[in-house]
Design a protein around this motif. Structure first.
Motif, PDB file in Angstrom:
ATOM      1  N   ILE A 166     -60.410 -22.482  40.345  1.00 58.19           N
ATOM      2  CA  ILE A 166     -60.931 -24.224  41.201  1.00 58.19           C
ATOM      3  C   ILE A 166     -61.534 -23.632  42.229  1.00 58.19           C
ATOM      4  CG2 ILE A 166     -59.436 -24.868  43.124  1.00 58.19           C
ATOM      5  CD1 ILE A 166     -57.048 -25.307  41.275  1.00 58.19           C
ATOM      6  N   THR A 205     -60.643 -29.237  41.696  1.00 55.30           N
ATOM      7  CA  THR A 205     -61.211 -28.618  41.253  1.00 55.30           C
ATOM      8  C   THR A 205     -62.450 -27.872  42.470  1.00 55.30           C
ATOM      9  OG1 THR A 205     -62.879 -30.426  41.535  1.00 55.30           O
ATOM     10  CG2 THR A 205     -61.666 -30.405  39.452  1.00 55.30           C
ATOM     11  N   ASN A 206     -62.015 -28.160  43.484  1.00 53.95           N
ATOM     12  CA  ASN A 206     -62.361 -27.789  44.742  1.00 53.95           C
ATOM     13  C   ASN A 206     -61.550 -27.191  46.176  1.00 53.95           C
ATOM     14  OD1 ASN A 206     -65.628 -27.658  44.440  1.00 53.95           O
ATOM     15  ND2 ASN A 206     -64.844 -29.663  43.861  1.00 53.95           N
TER      16      ASN A 206
END
Length: 291
Positions: A166, A205-206
């Motif tokens: 991530i 994902t971030n």
């Protein structure tokens, strides 16, 4: 209860001497001389006081014993909660990362096995070191960390990126001078728990981590952890297995910080804020909002 006891202690001797003097002058004066009545007055007050107040003092001793037992039980409960938090913050999280690495070893053939082995070996040693430190921490006061605090945060983020894949973006403008050693330890544990929670539940994902000083000359600051994951519909703090967020909330409350969890522009945002003015600090404010 104590107010009633104090009132009785003051009232009983007064009523006793008043009733005695009235009775003596109205009914007993022909039979009891003035000198004898004066000698009998303190004796009567003493006997009545000892008879009635013995029960009151026994009740006071019983209440004091119950209070001491409640304090001991509360101290034991607080110690159990502290040990549970220590285990969760260190051992449970490290073992979780270890399981992630094992899964990657089973599923990935692109990463060299030697690198994964070294990563597993490092995590096992970290768990072992943490157990030893936790035991020492129960026996002796915690010593200041030798490693700079910001360097520890950067290592935490780097390890999280490597273990989970991530992306984490750090925007840190918070001055370490504004934080005490205790605050640094608690904020570091908060960041670590927040990152683990994102990986376990958000499917993000971030991640964006931000730390800023509060405006003005005080020692206030704000730290936020945002992610682009799936978020939540119901209050995540109400879940029985939502232990991580509850730990963050409890930690913030004990430190006098405010805690908030909300959805904003498609992101889940966790905020920990230390008020600038110490006069307006309070013991933990939590807020959750659904989508």
């Amino acid at each position: 209860m104590y107010k009633h006891l104090k009132s009785l202690i003051l009232i009983i001797p007064t009523l006793t001497i008043g009733i005695w003097e009235y009775t003596r002058h109205e009914f007993l004066l022909p039979y009891i001389s003035m000198d004898l009545g004066n000698w009998l007055a303190p004796l009567l007050v003493y006997l009545v006081t000892m008879t009635l107040l013995r029960k009151l003092f026994a009740l006071m001793e019983q209440l004091q014993e119950q209070l001491q037992q409640e304090r001991a039980a509360k101290a034991a409960l607080e110690e159990r909660e502290r040990v549970a938090s220590e285990l969760h913050d260190g051992i449970a999280q490290s073992l979780f990362l270890l399981s992630v690495r094992v899964d990657r070893m089973e599923q990935s053939h692109a990463v060299p096995m030697g690198e994964l082995y070294q990563s597993l070996r490092k995590t096992v040693h970290e768990v072992n070191d943490y157990v030893r430190q936790a035991i020492d921490g129960l026996r002796y006061p915690a010593a200041p960390q030798a490693q700079p605090w910001m360097e520890s945060v950067q290592h935490l983020i780097a390890d999280f990126r490597k273990d989970t894949g991530i992306a984490v973006r750090l925007e840190w403008e918070l001055s370490e001078e504004r934080m005490t050693v205790k605050e640094k330890v608690e904020l570091y544990a908060t960041l670590r728990e927040a990152l683990i929670n994102v990986f376990k539940h958000a499917g993000a994902t971030n991640v964006w981590i931000q730390g800023k000083d509060a405006p003005g000359a005080g020692d206030g600051w704000r730290c936020t952890v945002a992610d682009d994951g799936q978020g939540f519909v119901f209050d995540p703090l109400s879940k029985k297995n939502g232990y991580g967020l509850k730990i963050i909330q409890d930690r913030a409350a004990k430190m006098g910080w405010t805690f908030a969890l909300r959805r904003e522009n498609g992101h889940t945002v966790l905020t920990v804020n230390k008020p600038n003015d110490a006069a307006f600090r309070h013991k933990g404010v939590s807020r959750t909002e659904g989508r």
